[in-house]
Design a protein around this motif. Structure first.
Motif, PDB file in Angstrom:
ATOM      1  N   ALA A 102       0.854  -1.187   0.000  1.00 12.97           N
ATOM      2  CA  ALA A 102       0.000   0.000   0.000  1.00 12.97           C
ATOM      3  C   ALA A 102       0.891   1.238   0.000  1.00 12.97           C
ATOM      4  N   SER A 103       1.258   1.693  -1.184  1.00 11.22           N
ATOM      5  CA  SER A 103       2.206   2.805  -1.288  1.00 11.22           C
ATOM      6  C   SER A 103       1.682   4.075  -0.635  1.00 11.22           C
ATOM      7  N   ASP A 104       0.370   4.296  -0.660  1.00 12.36           N
ATOM      8  CA  ASP A 104      -0.180   5.475  -0.006  1.00 12.36           C
ATOM      9  C   ASP A 104       0.025   5.414   1.505  1.00 12.36           C
ATOM     10  N   LEU A 105      -0.077   4.234   2.073  1.00  8.65           N
ATOM     11  CA  LEU A 105       0.163   4.050   3.504  1.00  8.65           C
ATOM     12  C   LEU A 105       1.621   4.335   3.842  1.00  8.65           C
ATOM     13  N   VAL A 106       2.524   3.819   3.030  1.00 10.93           N
ATOM     14  CA  VAL A 106       3.957   4.049   3.254  1.00 10.93           C
ATOM     15  C   VAL A 106       4.253   5.547   3.178  1.00 10.93           C
ATOM     16  N   SER A 107       3.722   6.193   2.159  1.00 13.79           N
ATOM     17  CA  SER A 107       3.947   7.624   1.990  1.00 13.79           C
ATOM     18  C   SER A 107       3.416   8.421   3.178  1.00 13.79           C
ATOM     19  N   THR A 108       2.219   8.096   3.617  1.00 17.27           N
ATOM     20  CA  THR A 108       1.630   8.782   4.763  1.00 17.27           C
ATOM     21  C   THR A 108       2.459   8.568   6.015  1.00 17.27           C
ATOM     22  N   CYS A 109       2.901   7.345   6.237  1.00 18.15           N
ATOM     23  CA  CYS A 109       3.693   7.039   7.434  1.00 18.15           C
ATOM     24  C   CYS A 109       5.036   7.763   7.426  1.00 18.15           C
ATOM     25  N   LEU A 110       5.641   7.843   6.278  1.00 22.87           N
ATOM     26  CA  LEU A 110       6.949   8.484   6.208  1.00 22.87           C
ATOM     27  C   LEU A 110       6.855  10.000   6.288  1.00 22.87           C
ATOM     28  N   SER A 111       5.778  10.563   5.741  1.00 21.87           N
ATOM     29  CA  SER A 111       5.675  12.021   5.746  1.00 21.87           C
ATOM     30  C   SER A 111       4.901  12.560   6.940  1.00 21.87           C
ATOM     31  N   GLY A 112       4.039  11.750   7.527  1.00 19.36           N
ATOM     32  CA  GLY A 112       3.184  12.244   8.595  1.00 19.36           C
ATOM     33  C   GLY A 112       3.616  11.860   9.987  1.00 19.36           C
ATOM     34  N   THR A 113       4.855  11.434  10.153  1.00 25.91           N
ATOM     35  CA  THR A 113       5.336  11.038  11.473  1.00 25.91           C
ATOM     36  C   THR A 113       6.658  11.739  11.757  1.00 25.91           C
ATOM     37  N   ALA A 114       7.230  11.398  12.868  1.00 22.99           N
ATOM     38  CA  ALA A 114       8.502  12.006  13.284  1.00 22.99           C
ATOM     39  C   ALA A 114       9.707  11.238  12.772  1.00 22.99           C
ATOM     40  N   ILE A 115       9.530  10.331  11.820  1.00 25.66           N
ATOM     41  CA  ILE A 115      10.649   9.484  11.388  1.00 25.66           C
ATOM     42  C   ILE A 115      11.734  10.277  10.659  1.00 25.66           C
ATOM     43  N   ILE A 116      11.362  11.208   9.819  1.00 25.03           N
ATOM     44  CA  ILE A 116      12.380  11.967   9.074  1.00 25.03           C
ATOM     45  C   ILE A 116      13.225  12.815  10.030  1.00 25.03           C
ATOM     46  N   PRO A 117      12.613  13.578  10.949  1.00 25.81           N
ATOM     47  CA  PRO A 117      13.447  14.291  11.926  1.00 25.81           C
ATOM     48  C   PRO A 117      14.309  13.356  12.780  1.00 25.81           C
ATOM     49  N   ALA A 118      13.774  12.181  13.108  1.00 27.92           N
ATOM     50  CA  ALA A 118      14.559  11.219  13.899  1.00 27.92           C
ATOM     51  C   ALA A 118      15.767  10.731  13.122  1.00 27.92           C
ATOM     52  N   LEU A 119      15.579  10.437  11.849  1.00 26.87           N
ATOM     53  CA  LEU A 119      16.697  10.007  11.009  1.00 26.87           C
ATOM     54  C   LEU A 119      17.725  11.123  10.870  1.00 26.87           C
ATOM     55  N   GLU A 120      17.251  12.357  10.749  1.00 26.17           N
ATOM     56  CA  GLU A 120      18.173  13.497  10.679  1.00 26.17           C
ATOM     57  C   GLU A 120      19.001  13.613  11.958  1.00 26.17           C
ATOM     58  N   LYS A 121      18.351  13.423  13.115  1.00 27.97           N
ATOM     59  CA  LYS A 121      19.081  13.480  14.391  1.00 27.97           C
ATOM     60  C   LYS A 121      20.149  12.399  14.457  1.00 27.97           C
ATOM     61  N   VAL A 122      19.813  11.212  13.986  1.00 29.14           N
ATOM     62  CA  VAL A 122      20.778  10.112  13.988  1.00 29.14           C
ATOM     63  C   VAL A 122      21.976  10.468  13.106  1.00 29.14           C
ATOM     64  N   LEU A 123      21.695  10.968  11.917  1.00 30.64           N
ATOM     65  CA  LEU A 123      22.784  11.323  11.008  1.00 30.64           C
ATOM     66  C   LEU A 123      23.662  12.425  11.588  1.00 30.64           C
ATOM     67  N   VAL A 124      23.044  13.452  12.160  1.00 25.41           N
ATOM     68  CA  VAL A 124      23.813  14.547  12.742  1.00 25.41           C
ATOM     69  C   VAL A 124      24.625  14.072  13.929  1.00 25.41           C
ATOM     70  N   SER A 125      24.000  13.252  14.812  1.00 27.66           N
ATOM     71  CA  SER A 125      24.735  12.781  15.987  1.00 27.66           C
ATOM     72  C   SER A 125      25.886  11.875  15.600  1.00 27.66           C
ATOM     73  N   ASN A 126      25.699  11.066  14.574  1.00 23.78           N
ATOM     74  CA  ASN A 126      26.787  10.200  14.130  1.00 23.78           C
ATOM     75  C   ASN A 126      27.867  11.001  13.426  1.00 23.78           C
ATOM     76  N   HIS A 127      27.480  12.021  12.692  1.00 27.48           N
ATOM     77  CA  HIS A 127      28.472  12.885  12.025  1.00 27.48           C
ATOM     78  C   HIS A 127      29.277  13.643  13.064  1.00 27.48           C
ATOM     79  N   ASP A 128      28.604  14.190  14.072  1.00 29.37           N
ATOM     80  CA  ASP A 128      29.298  14.921  15.132  1.00 29.37           C
ATOM     81  C   ASP A 128      30.253  14.028  15.902  1.00 29.37           C
ATOM     82  N   ARG A 129      29.877  12.765  16.075  1.00 28.76           N
ATOM     83  CA  ARG A 129      30.708  11.822  16.810  1.00 28.76           C
ATOM     84  C   ARG A 129      31.989  11.497  16.025  1.00 28.76           C
ATOM     85  N   ASP A 130      31.846  11.429  14.698  1.00 28.62           N
ATOM     86  CA  ASP A 130      33.012  11.122  13.850  1.00 28.62           C
ATOM     87  C   ASP A 130      33.911  12.320  13.796  1.00 28.62           C
TER      88      ASP A 130
END
Length: 133
Positions: free
Chosen positions: A105-133
């Protein structure tokens, strides 16, 4: 842990018994990654196995808060360095990727990825890992 140890047959039974219910998904991924990183890794791996079993399992998990629970786990894991942090983050991302890829259900996937906090969470992970390196 039992599903990880015993494989897909047990995971299928666990799904039938309610593994993908909202309360179960939330409870499995609610552990503090700094206190119990291996528990969180195991939970993410069990859920990843479950969503890979069938598209309907992936859709059910997405509808029942998997993305939000993974976002909380990722955000918590980015807060401070700890032993096992990378394993927690990889398990969470692998689980998310499996659910998104397996769900038909591509519409469900799209809604889940855009309508939740997952993108900001992934950004935090990337930034924290970059800062650690």
């Amino acid at each position: 842990r039992l599903a990880v140890t015993c494989g897909m047959h047990v995971t299928e039974r666990a799904v039938a018994a309610g593994l993908l219910r909202p309360t179960t998904v939330s409870a499995l991924l609610a552990r503090d990654p700094q206190e119990a990183p291996q528990d969180l890794v195991d939970a993410a791996r069990v859920l990843e196995t479950a969503v890979r079993l069938a598209p309907q399992h992936a859709a059910e998990a997405l509808r029942n808060g998997l993305v939000e629970a993974l976002a909380r786990a990722l955000t918590a894991s980015a807060a401070a360095p700890f032993h096992g942090r990378t394993a927690v983050q990889l398990a969470a991302v692998d689980c998310l990727a499996a659910a998104a890829q397996k769900c038909d259900a591509s519409d469900l996937v799209s809604t889940c990825l855009s309508g939740t906090a997952i993108i900001p969470a992934l950004e935090k992970v990337l930034v924290s890992n970059h800062d650690r390196d």
